[in-house]
Design a protein around this motif. Sequence first.
Motif, PDB file in Angstrom:
ATOM      1  N   LYS A 185      15.551 -10.547  -8.693  1.00 56.77           N
ATOM      2  CA  LYS A 185      15.120  -8.781  -8.009  1.00 56.77           C
ATOM      3  C   LYS A 185      14.744  -7.470  -9.080  1.00 56.77           C
ATOM      4  O   LYS A 185      14.886  -6.902  -9.022  1.00 56.77           O
ATOM      5  CB  LYS A 185      15.476  -8.422  -6.570  1.00 56.77           C
ATOM      6  N   ARG A 186      14.593  -8.146 -10.770  1.00 63.28           N
ATOM      7  CA  ARG A 186      14.577  -7.048 -10.744  1.00 63.28           C
ATOM      8  C   ARG A 186      12.549  -6.878 -11.380  1.00 63.28           C
ATOM      9  O   ARG A 186      11.769  -8.131 -11.806  1.00 63.28           O
ATOM     10  CB  ARG A 186      14.743  -7.838 -13.059  1.00 63.28           C
ATOM     11  N   ILE A 187      12.485  -5.045 -11.889  1.00 62.74           N
ATOM     12  CA  ILE A 187      10.723  -6.064 -11.953  1.00 62.74           C
ATOM     13  C   ILE A 187      10.277  -5.825 -13.415  1.00 62.74           C
ATOM     14  O   ILE A 187      10.951  -6.157 -13.809  1.00 62.74           O
ATOM     15  CB  ILE A 187      10.390  -4.377 -11.405  1.00 62.74           C
ATOM     16  N   LEU A 188       9.653  -7.413 -13.202  1.00 61.81           N
ATOM     17  CA  LEU A 188       8.736  -7.835 -14.545  1.00 61.81           C
ATOM     18  C   LEU A 188       7.866  -7.270 -14.793  1.00 61.81           C
ATOM     19  O   LEU A 188       7.148  -7.016 -15.801  1.00 61.81           O
ATOM     20  CB  LEU A 188       8.351  -9.149 -14.612  1.00 61.81           C
ATOM     21  N   MET A 189       6.673  -6.583 -13.620  1.00 65.75           N
ATOM     22  CA  MET A 189       5.927  -5.556 -14.554  1.00 65.75           C
ATOM     23  C   MET A 189       4.957  -5.609 -13.349  1.00 65.75           C
ATOM     24  O   MET A 189       5.710  -5.680 -11.554  1.00 65.75           O
ATOM     25  CB  MET A 189       4.150  -6.621 -15.204  1.00 65.75           C
ATOM     26  N   GLU A 190       4.670  -3.699 -12.880  1.00 61.54           N
ATOM     27  CA  GLU A 190       4.677  -3.617 -12.299  1.00 61.54           C
ATOM     28  C   GLU A 190       2.895  -2.941 -12.504  1.00 61.54           C
ATOM     29  O   GLU A 190       2.895  -2.017 -13.475  1.00 61.54           O
ATOM     30  CB  GLU A 190       5.052  -2.511 -11.345  1.00 61.54           C
ATOM     31  N   LYS A 191       1.306  -2.824 -11.400  1.00 61.08           N
ATOM     32  CA  LYS A 191       0.194  -2.634 -11.911  1.00 61.08           C
ATOM     33  C   LYS A 191      -0.574  -1.872 -10.269  1.00 61.08           C
ATOM     34  O   LYS A 191      -0.156  -2.538  -9.453  1.00 61.08           O
ATOM     35  CB  LYS A 191      -0.650  -3.212 -12.207  1.00 61.08           C
ATOM     36  N   GLN A 192      -1.082  -0.458 -10.670  1.00 60.36           N
ATOM     37  CA  GLN A 192      -1.786   0.194  -9.104  1.00 60.36           C
ATOM     38  C   GLN A 192      -3.330   0.146  -9.410  1.00 60.36           C
ATOM     39  O   GLN A 192      -3.652  -0.020 -10.594  1.00 60.36           O
ATOM     40  CB  GLN A 192      -1.046   1.288  -9.848  1.00 60.36           C
ATOM     41  N   THR A 220      -3.613   3.565  -2.803  1.00 63.19           N
ATOM     42  CA  THR A 220      -3.713   3.350  -3.847  1.00 63.19           C
ATOM     43  C   THR A 220      -2.474   1.714  -3.369  1.00 63.19           C
ATOM     44  O   THR A 220      -1.651   2.014  -2.851  1.00 63.19           O
ATOM     45  CB  THR A 220      -2.478   4.325  -4.383  1.00 63.19           C
ATOM     46  N   TYR A 221      -3.174   0.730  -3.996  1.00 63.58           N
ATOM     47  CA  TYR A 221      -2.742  -0.921  -3.672  1.00 63.58           C
ATOM     48  C   TYR A 221      -1.352  -1.161  -4.562  1.00 63.58           C
ATOM     49  O   TYR A 221      -1.717  -1.117  -5.862  1.00 63.58           O
ATOM     50  CB  TYR A 221      -3.469  -1.627  -3.416  1.00 63.58           C
ATOM     51  N   THR A 222      -0.435  -1.544  -5.194  1.00 62.91           N
ATOM     52  CA  THR A 222       0.805  -1.858  -5.830  1.00 62.91           C
ATOM     53  C   THR A 222       1.282  -2.974  -6.178  1.00 62.91           C
ATOM     54  O   THR A 222       1.135  -3.582  -4.894  1.00 62.91           O
ATOM     55  CB  THR A 222       1.896  -0.506  -5.490  1.00 62.91           C
ATOM     56  N   CYS A 223       0.571  -3.967  -7.070  1.00 60.70           N
ATOM     57  CA  CYS A 223       0.972  -4.956  -7.152  1.00 60.70           C
ATOM     58  C   CYS A 223       2.027  -5.096  -8.032  1.00 60.70           C
ATOM     59  O   CYS A 223       2.544  -5.154  -8.939  1.00 60.70           O
ATOM     60  CB  CYS A 223      -0.091  -5.872  -8.170  1.00 60.70           C
ATOM     61  N   THR A 224       3.450  -5.742  -7.657  1.00 56.71           N
ATOM     62  CA  THR A 224       4.487  -5.542  -8.294  1.00 56.71           C
ATOM     63  C   THR A 224       5.493  -7.433  -8.293  1.00 56.71           C
ATOM     64  O   THR A 224       5.022  -7.948  -7.530  1.00 56.71           O
ATOM     65  CB  THR A 224       5.328  -4.868  -7.277  1.00 56.71           C
ATOM     66  N   ASP A 283       1.038  -1.429  -0.189  1.00 57.73           N
ATOM     67  CA  ASP A 283      -0.332  -0.176   0.281  1.00 57.73           C
ATOM     68  C   ASP A 283       0.713   1.400   0.154  1.00 57.73           C
ATOM     69  O   ASP A 283       2.201   1.019   0.049  1.00 57.73           O
ATOM     70  CB  ASP A 283      -0.695   0.437   1.388  1.00 57.73           C
ATOM     71  N   ASP A 284       0.681   2.290  -0.034  1.00 60.71           N
ATOM     72  CA  ASP A 284       0.699   4.427  -0.401  1.00 60.71           C
ATOM     73  C   ASP A 284       0.630   4.219   1.242  1.00 60.71           C
ATOM     74  O   ASP A 284       0.090   5.246   1.792  1.00 60.71           O
ATOM     75  CB  ASP A 284       0.546   4.767  -1.104  1.00 60.71           C
ATOM     76  N   TYR A 285       1.349   3.408   2.003  1.00 63.61           N
ATOM     77  CA  TYR A 285       1.129   3.998   3.513  1.00 63.61           C
ATOM     78  C   TYR A 285       1.660   5.645   4.296  1.00 63.61           C
ATOM     79  O   TYR A 285       0.436   5.703   4.758  1.00 63.61           O
ATOM     80  CB  TYR A 285       2.063   3.408   4.835  1.00 63.61           C
ATOM     81  N   TYR A 286       2.399   6.295   4.272  1.00 66.76           N
ATOM     82  CA  TYR A 286       2.402   7.751   4.072  1.00 66.76           C
ATOM     83  C   TYR A 286       3.275   8.097   2.786  1.00 66.76           C
ATOM     84  O   TYR A 286       4.804   7.170   2.289  1.00 66.76           O
ATOM     85  CB  TYR A 286       2.756   8.646   4.973  1.00 66.76           C
ATOM     86  N   TYR A 287       3.438   9.665   2.325  1.00 59.48           N
ATOM     87  CA  TYR A 287       4.797  10.006   1.929  1.00 59.48           C
ATOM     88  C   TYR A 287       5.186  10.705   2.642  1.00 59.48           C
ATOM     89  O   TYR A 287       5.001  11.975   3.312  1.00 59.48           O
ATOM     90  CB  TYR A 287       4.375  10.438   0.321  1.00 59.48           C
TER      91      TYR A 287
END
Length: 269
Positions: free
Chosen positions: A223-230, A213-217, A144-148
């Motif tokens: 540890k290379r990012i293959l895909m990312e969606k929110q 906003t939830y991020t699926c990575t 999640d995007d807990y805080y910035y």
Amino acid sequence: MDVPKVEVDSGVESVQLPCKATLHLPEDVTVEWTDRKNRKVHVYEDDSDQPEEQHQVYRDRTKMNEDLLKTGDLSLTLNHPTEEDTDTYTCTAYSRRGRVLMKERVQLYVGVPQVEVDSGVESVLLLCKATVHLPKDAKVEWKDDYYYDDYYYDDYYYDDYYKRKVHVYENSSDQPHKQDQVYRDRTTVKRNLLKTGDLSLTLKYPTDGDNHTYTCTVYSRWKRILMEKQVTLKVRESDGFDETMRAASVPHQKESDRSSSLYTPVDFY
């Protein structure tokens, strides 16, 4: 002059930010892409990229054309754009003496789908479909995007997104011990998710405290990012919603527990 705009949806593999040279570029030119906070997105100098000069947010996520001096095409490709990449970017070409030869700006907007439910529902499904082939040893993380937080320290500007781990799937099984306790016993993913490509997350007993906003990575073994969606979740408060149900649906978190929660900075690979 109007700033050109580029719009994409969360989940695309990459986006191109256009920039064309308006004059002949010398061989010793330096090209810098920066964001609105003046963080270095990409640096080209001495006929090569300079990844050590990039801000960590953009590390291993950008590239420029190899023959950019010959073609004058200074466009930047940004991999796996997310909502946090929505910004105004500036492409600047400098001479060897540091004189500005040209400067162009472009706005990027990354759209994120939103799911809305009423509080009191038993569960909500956050959709995520794989856009690439997933290896058997892939790791899937929902955060999640807990805080910035942004701050200055020793005259340097820092900013971090602190994201809690909502669900982790690794080594062909769920990893509940890696979840933040707020989500413990509240999430499920489908079986054979790597084979079917359906990485959707079911979140039980959602409340307005889950409005994030939830991020699926998806990561490779290296540890290379293959895909990312929110996806953004909006839980609407129902009239007369029973507060006892809220208390029962979300584990009580003591102040002492919060310090030990898995509040982890966003990973950059």
